[in-house]
Design a protein around this motif. Sequence first.
Motif, short mmCIF file in Angstrom:
data_model
loop_
_atom_site.label_atom_id
_atom_site.label_comp_id
_atom_site.label_asym_id
_atom_site.label_seq_id
_atom_site.Cartn_x
_atom_site.Cartn_y
_atom_site.Cartn_z
N SER A 88 0.84 -1.21 0.00
CA SER A 88 0.00 0.00 0.00
C SER A 88 0.87 1.25 0.00
CB SER A 88 -0.91 0.01 1.22
OG SER A 88 -1.83 -1.06 1.19
N GLN A 89 1.95 1.23 0.79
CA GLN A 89 2.84 2.37 0.85
C GLN A 89 3.52 2.60 -0.49
OE1 GLN A 89 5.22 2.65 4.64
NE2 GLN A 89 4.24 0.67 5.06
N PHE A 90 3.90 1.53 -1.16
CA PHE A 90 4.54 1.64 -2.47
C PHE A 90 3.57 2.23 -3.48
CE2 PHE A 90 5.90 0.09 -6.64
CZ PHE A 90 7.23 0.48 -6.64
N ASN A 91 2.31 1.81 -3.41
CA ASN A 91 1.30 2.35 -4.34
C ASN A 91 1.10 3.85 -4.12
OD1 ASN A 91 0.86 -0.14 -5.54
ND2 ASN A 91 -0.82 -0.68 -4.16
N LEU A 92 1.14 4.29 -2.85
CA LEU A 92 1.03 5.72 -2.57
C LEU A 92 2.24 6.46 -3.15
CD1 LEU A 92 -0.33 8.13 -1.19
CD2 LEU A 92 0.90 7.54 0.91
N PHE A 93 3.42 5.87 -3.01
CA PHE A 93 4.62 6.47 -3.58
C PHE A 93 4.45 6.69 -5.08
CE2 PHE A 93 8.56 6.17 -5.90
CZ PHE A 93 9.45 6.95 -5.18
N VAL A 94 3.95 5.67 -5.78
CA VAL A 94 3.78 5.75 -7.24
C VAL A 94 2.82 6.87 -7.61
CG1 VAL A 94 2.90 4.52 -9.26
CG2 VAL A 94 4.38 3.33 -7.62
N GLN A 95 1.72 7.00 -6.83
CA GLN A 95 0.74 8.04 -7.14
C GLN A 95 1.33 9.45 -6.93
OE1 GLN A 95 -3.08 7.34 -5.22
NE2 GLN A 95 -2.73 5.15 -5.33
N ILE A 96 2.05 9.62 -5.84
CA ILE A 96 2.65 10.93 -5.56
C ILE A 96 3.74 11.24 -6.59
CG2 ILE A 96 4.13 12.18 -3.91
CD1 ILE A 96 2.44 10.98 -1.69
N GLU A 97 4.44 10.22 -7.02
CA GLU A 97 5.48 10.41 -8.04
C GLU A 97 4.86 10.93 -9.34
OE1 GLU A 97 9.35 7.79 -9.33
OE2 GLU A 97 7.39 6.80 -9.43
N LYS A 98 3.65 10.50 -9.65
CA LYS A 98 2.98 10.97 -10.87
C LYS A 98 2.60 12.45 -10.75
CE LYS A 98 1.05 6.50 -12.28
NZ LYS A 98 -0.20 5.69 -12.43
N VAL A 99 2.17 12.86 -9.55
CA VAL A 99 1.78 14.26 -9.35
C VAL A 99 3.01 15.16 -9.37
CG1 VAL A 99 0.71 15.91 -7.76
CG2 VAL A 99 -0.27 13.62 -8.04
N PHE A 100 4.07 14.75 -8.67
CA PHE A 100 5.30 15.54 -8.58
C PHE A 100 6.33 14.98 -9.56
CE2 PHE A 100 3.14 16.00 -4.54
CZ PHE A 100 3.25 17.35 -4.27
N ASN A 101 5.95 14.91 -10.82
CA ASN A 101 6.77 14.16 -11.77
C ASN A 101 8.08 14.84 -12.13
OD1 ASN A 101 5.60 16.22 -13.19
ND2 ASN A 101 4.84 14.96 -14.87
N GLU A 102 8.25 16.12 -11.79
CA GLU A 102 9.50 16.80 -12.12
C GLU A 102 10.35 17.08 -10.88
OE1 GLU A 102 8.71 20.26 -14.43
OE2 GLU A 102 7.77 19.17 -16.08
N ILE A 103 9.96 16.50 -9.76
CA ILE A 103 10.65 16.75 -8.50
C ILE A 103 11.28 15.46 -8.00
CG2 ILE A 103 10.33 17.46 -6.08
CD1 ILE A 103 7.98 19.19 -7.10
N PRO A 104 12.56 15.47 -7.63
CA PRO A 104 13.18 14.24 -7.12
C PRO A 104 12.51 13.75 -5.83
CG PRO A 104 14.63 16.15 -6.78
CD PRO A 104 13.50 16.61 -7.65
N ILE A 105 12.25 12.46 -5.76
CA ILE A 105 11.65 11.85 -4.57
C ILE A 105 12.63 10.81 -4.02
CG2 ILE A 105 9.67 10.62 -3.62
CD1 ILE A 105 7.99 11.63 -5.88
N ILE A 106 12.99 10.99 -2.77
CA ILE A 106 13.94 10.08 -2.11
C ILE A 106 13.17 9.14 -1.21
CG2 ILE A 106 15.91 9.92 -0.54
CD1 ILE A 106 15.34 13.16 -2.38
N ALA A 107 13.41 7.84 -1.35
CA ALA A 107 12.72 6.83 -0.54
C ALA A 107 13.51 6.57 0.75
CB ALA A 107 12.56 5.54 -1.34
N LEU A 108 12.85 6.76 1.87
CA LEU A 108 13.44 6.45 3.17
C LEU A 108 12.68 5.28 3.78
CD1 LEU A 108 13.67 10.05 4.75
CD2 LEU A 108 15.28 8.95 3.21
#
Length: 334
Positions: A262-282
Amino acid sequence: MMIPTIPTPDELLDKGFRRGKKNADLMRSQKKIPKHLKGKRIEEARVVTACQVIKDKLKSIIDSVPIIEELPEFYQDYIDITVSVDDLKQALGGLNWAFGILTQLEKEYGGKIRNNPSDKASMFQKQAYGRIASVVNKIKKDLDFLDFAKQSLRNMPTVDFDAITIVIAGFPNVGKSTLLRQITGADPQVANYPFTTKGIQIGHTERRWQEIQIIDTPGLLDRPVLEMNDIELNALIALEHLADAILFIFDASETCGFTLESQFNLFVQIEKVFNEIPIIALFNKMDLIDGDEYTQQYIDAFEDSILISAMEGEGLDKINETIDKIQKISREQT
């Protein structure tokens, strides 16, 4: 954005008419005014003063609101999400309309009182007051809306647009607030943000002589994007104007109540919204994990994931190294 106290129509009229009476009384006490002119001067002072006092208050409200288009995009979106920019402009337009009409009434009835016999002065003053009251009462809905806007915007977050800004995302109870306190070393500032459940949290720290701003938005970036309404999605766009990077926190232990899937799916959705901003996974709460293939498959899904224990302060050095890289990229882009 500081909107002053918004009066009701009755309060506006009471203030204007009281000041009008006071100035009329002062005029009445003037002994140098010829007797045949005094009545006209008294009533003219009453009308002109009432108009000017009400106009001054309306102008102070209008001038207190900045030109929305000149604000940073974050604040433009924030205001639009909270109270609607169009509605705000319409309310200010109502006050501008009233200001213009009162200016006309001041000139019209001042002239009538001056240019007609003294025995007509009182009649024109009463007519003027009736029309002044009618104008002010017509902007009641505009004054009510501006009072609503004042209350709604009173806790608008103070954002440093010169700082490197990092936004924290992840499901509830994954350790976002704990990490925010660990990075900033202090309790964050908490202020209202539209459509978050607890209020935006902003913490500050300094790295390499530059201010770092860390923002957590409980109730916004901690649930599936597909469940959000249009207004909440607009709130995400507002954050997009700020973020230089996003720290997405996974609870590797799943003690937050959400599976890693579920957490990974949320990551994927947020990545689509912020598609030009680097996202670091902690991956947080690693102190509760004994290495297993289930957890490792999610960690391996990222090239540069960082393993931490926010509660124990473990892995902060790697986060700081990542922030240094973000700073470097930001400097190169500016």
